[in-house]
Design an enzyme around this catalytic site. Structure first.
Site, PDB file in Angstrom:
ATOM      1  N   ASP A 200       0.830  -1.197   0.000  1.00 19.08           N
ATOM      2  CA  ASP A 200       0.000   0.000   0.000  1.00 19.08           C
ATOM      3  C   ASP A 200       0.872   1.256   0.000  1.00 19.08           C
ATOM      4  O   ASP A 200       1.865   1.320   0.730  1.00 19.08           O
ATOM      5  CB  ASP A 200      -0.860  -0.042   1.276  1.00 19.08           C
ATOM      6  CG  ASP A 200      -1.970   0.985   1.287  1.00 19.08           C
ATOM      7  OD1 ASP A 200      -2.759   0.990   0.339  1.00 19.08           O
ATOM      8  OD2 ASP A 200      -2.037   1.775   2.249  1.00 19.08           O
ATOM      9  N   GLU A 242       1.328  -0.344  -5.096  1.00 17.81           N
ATOM     10  CA  GLU A 242       0.537   0.818  -5.469  1.00 17.81           C
ATOM     11  C   GLU A 242       1.469   2.020  -5.463  1.00 17.81           C
ATOM     12  O   GLU A 242       1.957   2.425  -4.408  1.00 17.81           O
ATOM     13  CB  GLU A 242      -0.587   1.019  -4.451  1.00 17.81           C
ATOM     14  CG  GLU A 242      -1.430   2.225  -4.741  1.00 17.81           C
ATOM     15  CD  GLU A 242      -2.288   2.653  -3.550  1.00 17.81           C
ATOM     16  OE1 GLU A 242      -3.431   3.040  -3.787  1.00 17.81           O
ATOM     17  OE2 GLU A 242      -1.806   2.616  -2.403  1.00 17.81           O
TER      18      GLU A 242
END
Ligand code: GLC
Length: 547
Positions: A200, A242
């Site tokens: 993330d 990401e």
């Protein structure tokens, strides 16, 4: 088969809490997910990406963790998780989990300790400022829902940094203790058997944040360190990250040492995602062609992960204002369909007006473009969104398994469900569910199964090299090819409504008994590739040759 499993994977992402509830408490759980593994195996999924599985107050759907070494008790136990890994592996499915280490929840014991005293051993695990930082109102990720990136904490008597919501204080990754802890967390889950991590918010993890400096330096060496650590602990584990940044910044995230990627294995292709949306809105492939041309070349072993939908909004921030408005006009015409001044909080089927031809066209395009495809749960049956729910929850409703109460997701009283199922209208579970589509050979679900199986017979897409076939085309038509060790695939997609005829006779010398392996309908023989018919919104996957 390629040596690198992730090049040929089909990734499916889901949140355990909305997938399948086995104990009737209204929240999906691990045993529920285990009971659906046969469904996923049949669909052709080879890798599951689980959204955060850890204990959490759930103020950001689990992206606010209070214990990195456990699973949310609502989902089950660590024992259940180990069982999931075993059962998935029996079916040839690898599992990767979200690794959310840019921040913790403010309820995490580390933060609770850190704020309690400047002498806390955890004080330096977070990012503090004694004075009010001048850039306090800059750099918010969730405009509208978030008003600052530095918040004053009265207990700590200091300001703490949070790139995301204020209940998500950033960890201080320049602190060697924090770095060691992150590696320990990764080791723990690798030891249990996960195949890697969806990392993330990577650009924010490597920020060397200083109060008053809204553009801090990035520490890419930390990614090299994490890669080395992970690869030593488990040779075939992957990092899928990401990093929604400008194209010229992307290569540094892959790293390139001696021609091989030495940082992240895979990055989500946010750039392609925005361009795909624009191309579909305009019914013109030009933006996709540009994306193919503009995205940087990857080092050996680096790979894109393509997607149409994920669990967040469709992020159009990298389009110009004019382009963004074109996408809004088509796919998010009403204000409440949009979010954060940059995106759309809708599922794919409703954006395309539930037009089956266009849904197939879009997914055929995504899955045939370079990289590894990622599919979000529910898209394979054409689920809709619930715009009455706040923010991104609109696209996080329970999976629709059947026409039974609660869509077969749970036996709890409907008011006890974590989130309501979609009940009414075109996308209500009485109309859109797995069981109905299972019985129908022409359903969207059946199509996805066929498409994914066909893709697995065409590994060139994931493993090989994908290029635009640059010859004159009728308006709306994209031709691209994938070349790999196993041969060559050619793909035609008609983004427009008019029937077309395509001349690819220049490929004739390379052809060896070319055939359609997937198409929106039965087309005439391929002949000399000079008069290839293509219906409006049609697509053809042609095997040109095998090596
Ligand atoms: C990532 C996730 C998003 C989450 C945020 C904060 O962007 O995709 O869902 O809210 O990080 O962790």
């Amino acid at each position: 088969m390629s040596d690198r499993w992730y090049s040929e994977a089909v990734v499916y992402c889901l949140d355990i809490d909305t997938y399948s509830d086995s104990n009737g408490d209204g929240v999906g759980d691990i045993p529920g997910l285990i009971s659906r593994l046969d469904y996923l195996a049949r669909l052709g999924v080879t890798c599951l990406w689980l959204h955060p599985i850890h204990p959490s107050p759930n103020d950001d759907d689990g992206y606010d963790v209070t214990d990195f070494y456990n699973v949310d008790p609502r989902f089950g136990t660590l024992g259940d998780f180990a069982e999931l890994l075993h059962q998935a592996s029996n079916r040839g499915i690898r599992v990767i989990i979200d690794l959310v280490v840019n921040h913790t929840s403010d309820q995490h014991p580390w933060f609770q300790s850190a704020r309690s005293s400047p002498d806390s051993p955890y004080r330096d695990w977070y990012v503090w400022s004694d004075q009010e930082p001048a850039d306090r109102h800059q750099g918010m990720v969730f405009p509208g829902e978030q008003h600052e990136t530095w918040t004053y904490d009265r207990t700590a008597k200091a300001w703490y940094y949070h790139r995301f919501y204020k209940f998500q204080p950033d960890l201080n990754t320049t602190n060697p203790e924090v770095r060691a802890e992150i590696k320990k967390i990764m080791s723990f889950w690798l030891q249990l058997g996960v195949a890697g991590f969806r990392m993330d918010a990577v650009p924010f993890i490597i920020e060397r944040t200083e109060p008053g400096d809204p553009n801090p330096e990035l520490d890419f060496e930390f990614l090299t360190e994490l890669r080395q650590h992970v690869q030593w602990r488990r040779g075939d584990a992957i990092l899928l990250a990401e990093a929604n940044v400008e194209p010229d910044e992307l290569p540094a995230f892959f790293g390139d040492s001696g021609g091989s990627a030495n940082r992240l294995h895979m990055l989500f292709d946010f750039m392609l995602n925005g361009r795909l949306m624009l191309a579909l809105a305009r019914q013109d492939p030009e933006p996709v062609i540009e994306a193919l041309r503009d995205t940087p070349a990857l080092p050996e072993g680096g790979q894109w992960a393509t997607f149409l939908r994920n669990h967040d909004e469709i992020d159009l921030s990298r389009l110009t204002a004019e382009q963004r408005n074109q996408v809004y006009e088509q796919f998010g015409p009403e204000e409440h369909m949009r979010i954060y001044d940059r995106g759309i909080r809708r599922r794919f089927a409703p954006m395309l007006g539930n037009d089956r031809r266009r849904i197939e066209l879009a997914y055929s395009l995504q899955f045939s473009l370079r990289g590894t495809p990622v599919l979000r749960y529910g898209e394979e049956i054409g689920m809709g969104e619930d715009l009455s729910l706040p923010g991104r929850e609109a696209i996080r409703t329970p999976m629709q398994w059947s026409s039974q109460t609660n869509a077969g997701f749970s036996t709890a009283e409907p008011e006890k469900l974590l989130r309501p199922v979609i009940e009414n209208g075109e996308y209500g579970y009485g109309k859109v569910n797995v069981t109905l589509q299972r019985r129908d050979r022409n359903s969207l679900l059946a199509w996805f199964e066929r498409m994914i199986r066909t893709l697995r017979e065409a590994p060139e897409t994931g493993v090989g090299n994908t290029t635009h076939i640059d010859v004159p085309m009728p308006p709306g038509v994209l031709a691209h090819r994938a070349d790999g060790p196993s041969g060559t695939m050619v793909f035609l997609h008609n983004l427009g409504t008019a029937d077309a005829e395509v001349d690819l006779s220049l490929l004739q010398p390379e052809a060896d008994l070319p055939i359609d392996v997937l198409a929106d309908r039965n087309y005439d023989d391929i002949g000399k590739l000079d008069k290839l018919k293509l219906a409006g919104y049609g697509y053809r996957w042609i095997r040109l040759r095998r090596s």
